[in-house]
Design an enzyme around this catalytic site. Sequence first.
Site, PDB file in Angstrom:
ATOM      1  N   GLU A  11       0.882  -1.177   0.000  1.00 38.62           N
ATOM      2  CA  GLU A  11       0.000   0.000   0.000  1.00 38.62           C
ATOM      3  C   GLU A  11       0.903   1.204   0.000  1.00 38.62           C
ATOM      4  OE1 GLU A  11      -2.932  -0.400   3.119  1.00 38.62           O
ATOM      5  OE2 GLU A  11      -2.731  -2.561   2.913  1.00 38.62           O
ATOM      6  N   CYS A  57      -1.700   9.281   3.624  1.00 41.87           N
ATOM      7  CA  CYS A  57      -1.550   8.871   2.227  1.00 41.87           C
ATOM      8  C   CYS A  57      -2.776   9.307   1.429  1.00 41.87           C
ATOM      9  CB  CYS A  57      -1.374   7.373   2.147  1.00 41.87           C
ATOM     10  SG  CYS A  57      -2.646   6.505   3.051  1.00 41.87           S
TER      11      CYS A  57
HETATM   12  P1  NAD Z   1       9.008   4.881   3.430  1.00 43.03           P
HETATM   13  O1  NAD Z   1       8.790   4.164   2.150  1.00 43.03           O
HETATM   14  O2  NAD Z   1      10.155   5.805   3.524  1.00 43.03           O
HETATM   15  O3  NAD Z   1       9.185   3.844   4.630  1.00 43.03           O
HETATM   16  C1  NAD Z   1       8.227   2.843   4.900  1.00 43.03           C
HETATM   17  C2  NAD Z   1       8.912   1.683   5.598  1.00 43.03           C
HETATM   18  O4  NAD Z   1       9.840   1.053   4.709  1.00 43.03           O
HETATM   19  C3  NAD Z   1       9.719   2.087   6.825  1.00 43.03           C
HETATM   20  O5  NAD Z   1       9.550   1.121   7.817  1.00 43.03           O
HETATM   21  C4  NAD Z   1      11.139   2.086   6.294  1.00 43.03           C
HETATM   22  O6  NAD Z   1      12.136   1.909   7.275  1.00 43.03           O
HETATM   23  C5  NAD Z   1      11.101   0.914   5.343  1.00 43.03           C
HETATM   24  N1  NAD Z   1      12.155   0.897   4.342  1.00 43.03           N
HETATM   25  C6  NAD Z   1      12.871   1.938   3.841  1.00 43.03           C
HETATM   26  N2  NAD Z   1      13.744   1.505   2.911  1.00 43.03           N
HETATM   27  C7  NAD Z   1      13.583   0.168   2.815  1.00 43.03           C
HETATM   28  C8  NAD Z   1      14.195  -0.849   2.017  1.00 43.03           C
HETATM   29  N3  NAD Z   1      15.144  -0.565   1.140  1.00 43.03           N
HETATM   30  N4  NAD Z   1      13.757  -2.119   2.152  1.00 43.03           N
HETATM   31  C9  NAD Z   1      12.781  -2.431   3.035  1.00 43.03           C
HETATM   32  N5  NAD Z   1      12.170  -1.506   3.812  1.00 43.03           N
HETATM   33  C10 NAD Z   1      12.571  -0.222   3.713  1.00 43.03           C
HETATM   34  O7  NAD Z   1       7.634   5.615   3.776  1.00 43.03           O
HETATM   35  P2  NAD Z   1       7.307   6.564   5.020  1.00 43.03           P
HETATM   36  O8  NAD Z   1       7.989   7.866   4.822  1.00 43.03           O
HETATM   37  O9  NAD Z   1       7.521   5.835   6.285  1.00 43.03           O
HETATM   38  O10 NAD Z   1       5.726   6.742   4.870  1.00 43.03           O
HETATM   39  C11 NAD Z   1       5.127   7.687   4.048  1.00 43.03           C
HETATM   40  C12 NAD Z   1       4.700   7.060   2.733  1.00 43.03           C
HETATM   41  O11 NAD Z   1       3.797   5.998   2.996  1.00 43.03           O
HETATM   42  C13 NAD Z   1       3.936   8.014   1.829  1.00 43.03           C
HETATM   43  O12 NAD Z   1       4.349   7.815   0.505  1.00 43.03           O
HETATM   44  C14 NAD Z   1       2.478   7.584   2.018  1.00 43.03           C
HETATM   45  O13 NAD Z   1       1.650   7.924   0.936  1.00 43.03           O
HETATM   46  C15 NAD Z   1       2.632   6.113   2.173  1.00 43.03           C
HETATM   47  N6  NAD Z   1       1.475   5.532   2.874  1.00 43.03           N
HETATM   48  C16 NAD Z   1       0.564   4.800   2.153  1.00 43.03           C
HETATM   49  C17 NAD Z   1      -0.565   4.270   2.787  1.00 43.03           C
HETATM   50  C18 NAD Z   1      -1.599   3.468   2.032  1.00 43.03           C
HETATM   51  O14 NAD Z   1      -2.468   2.863   2.658  1.00 43.03           O
HETATM   52  N7  NAD Z   1      -1.565   3.435   0.713  1.00 43.03           N
HETATM   53  C19 NAD Z   1      -0.746   4.476   4.145  1.00 43.03           C
HETATM   54  C20 NAD Z   1       0.205   5.227   4.842  1.00 43.03           C
HETATM   55  C21 NAD Z   1       1.315   5.726   4.197  1.00 43.03           C
END
Ligand code: NAD
Length: 491
Positions: free
Chosen positions: A263, A297
């Site tokens: 997501e 999001c």
């Molecule tokens: P992010 O992608 O930076 O991080 C999300 C998670 O992924 C964190 O736990 C992070 O440590 C981990 N991560 C980072 N690099 C990684 C890698 N290389 N391999 C595996 N895991 C890794 O996102 P964020 O800044 O934490 O959250 C904001 C984003 O999330 C926005 O883009 C928002 O739109 C999205 N979001 C989407 C939904 C939905 O339901 N569609 C809900 C909430 C947030």
Amino acid sequence: TTGLDLFQPERVNSQGFDLRHRPTLASIDTARDAFATHQWHAAPLTIGDLPHGASDAVRNPADFADTVGQVTWATPETVTRAAQGAERWGATPAERARILNRAADLYEAHYGEFFALLHREAGKLLLDCVAELREAVDFLRYYAAHAEGAEARGTFACISPWNFPLAIFTGQIAAALAAGNAVLAKPAEQTTLIAHRAVQLLHEAGVPRAALQLLPGAGDVGGALTSCPAVDGVAFTGSTETAQIIHRAMAANLAPGAPLIAETGGLNAMIVDSTALPEQAVQAIVESAFQSAGQRCSALRCLYVQEDIADSLTEMLTGAMDALVMGDPWQITSDLGPVIDAEARAGIVAHIQQAQAEGRVLRTYPTPDTGFYVAPTLIRVQGIGDMQREIFGPVLHLATFKSHELDKVIDAINATGYGLTFGLMTRIDDRVQHVTERVHAGNIYVNRNQIGAIVGSQPFGGEGLSGTGPKAGGPLYLDRFRQHPAAQTGS
Ligand code: NAD
């Protein structure tokens, strides 16, 4: 069972709190005041005593003077060892359901501590704290009600974002556990204390430690998880870019067919035509763009207003923005808290400054300097195509359209490739049908704000670059966490 039966109408969602009721507010105050200066410590919660990494202090994004606690990180080696020790949850579906329901009760009983943590670690307003706890509890009870079903896949990595540090973190885990999997949970590095407390309560409720381990860390720990051959599937919520990295890592290292439930982000639009009720539209716009400081999001990023009403609506909108109060999330008078950290603020501020240099900022404000605050800001654009990426903060982009350009606007929205939420404000029934049939978005909201979803009755999830489906909080979600003969060859 048919899909509709699976909505479980007899299940009741969490009641939450009525914040207009003074005695309720007073009891919330008492419950969270006990944690106003509390110091939490999070560390890996694993089977046995595994090696771990360094520790860091956790600071309050709303108040640089406030230290919230400490986190001891996992390392890629912790991940490998934890994965080796992971064991599917062997309990019967009825027993799993009982334990997940008990965890929901424990979450509710600990609301004061969770609210204090959500304020101090994530900068969340009270309104958001209530919504977040309710959603977390609803996920636990909803997936518990669906625990019966085909066999578990094995070990799931659950990787979550900081913007719903309790609800999304819990939802992924609850789904994987309800289906009988083992879980390796990696919360966002910004909100580890909340996740740690949640996992402690899940263990207290009776989830075995080998079935649920917590691995605090950043992208390196996430990367180790998603390239660990002992992992049988990944549930991820976060940015589209990270989902793409994870997909590649899984393709190279995991068994073929291991599912990725992702997501991700959005470039969400709303269309307001000249028949919309202006007061209703302005309220929906302000809530959609600025609630949670725009860090949802689902938040509205690009507003299309029909040219005939653009001047008057913009005047009302900027008037409403003038009345928003930025400040301490703990105070009920605040409308906007901080953004999550220095990096987030720098990125959003750079975007605003560029628009300022180009003379496109219609409204912005000075900010408190006690925390990572970003002012609610309105920026003029030609259309959603001007936006290169999701700006994850309280920044709204405004475009206008002529009545004959409606289909062009829909095409531009679809051309972004994202498809998370979409809002429409109109009083013409035919237009509702015309627009909603054409816009590609997972969740469409008509004549109301476009944020929020309700577990069990309004499942949430996007299409295209915004997610893989199935929708969270819906009857099909658990299917991906289970073995299905037909689904074993592809993902
Ligand atoms: P992010 O992608 O930076 O991080 C999300 C998670 O992924 C964190 O736990 C992070 O440590 C981990 N991560 C980072 N690099 C990684 C890698 N290389 N391999 C595996 N895991 C890794 O996102 P964020 O800044 O934490 O959250 C904001 C984003 O999330 C926005 O883009 C928002 O739109 C999205 N979001 C989407 C939904 C939905 O339901 N569609 C809900 C909430 C947030």
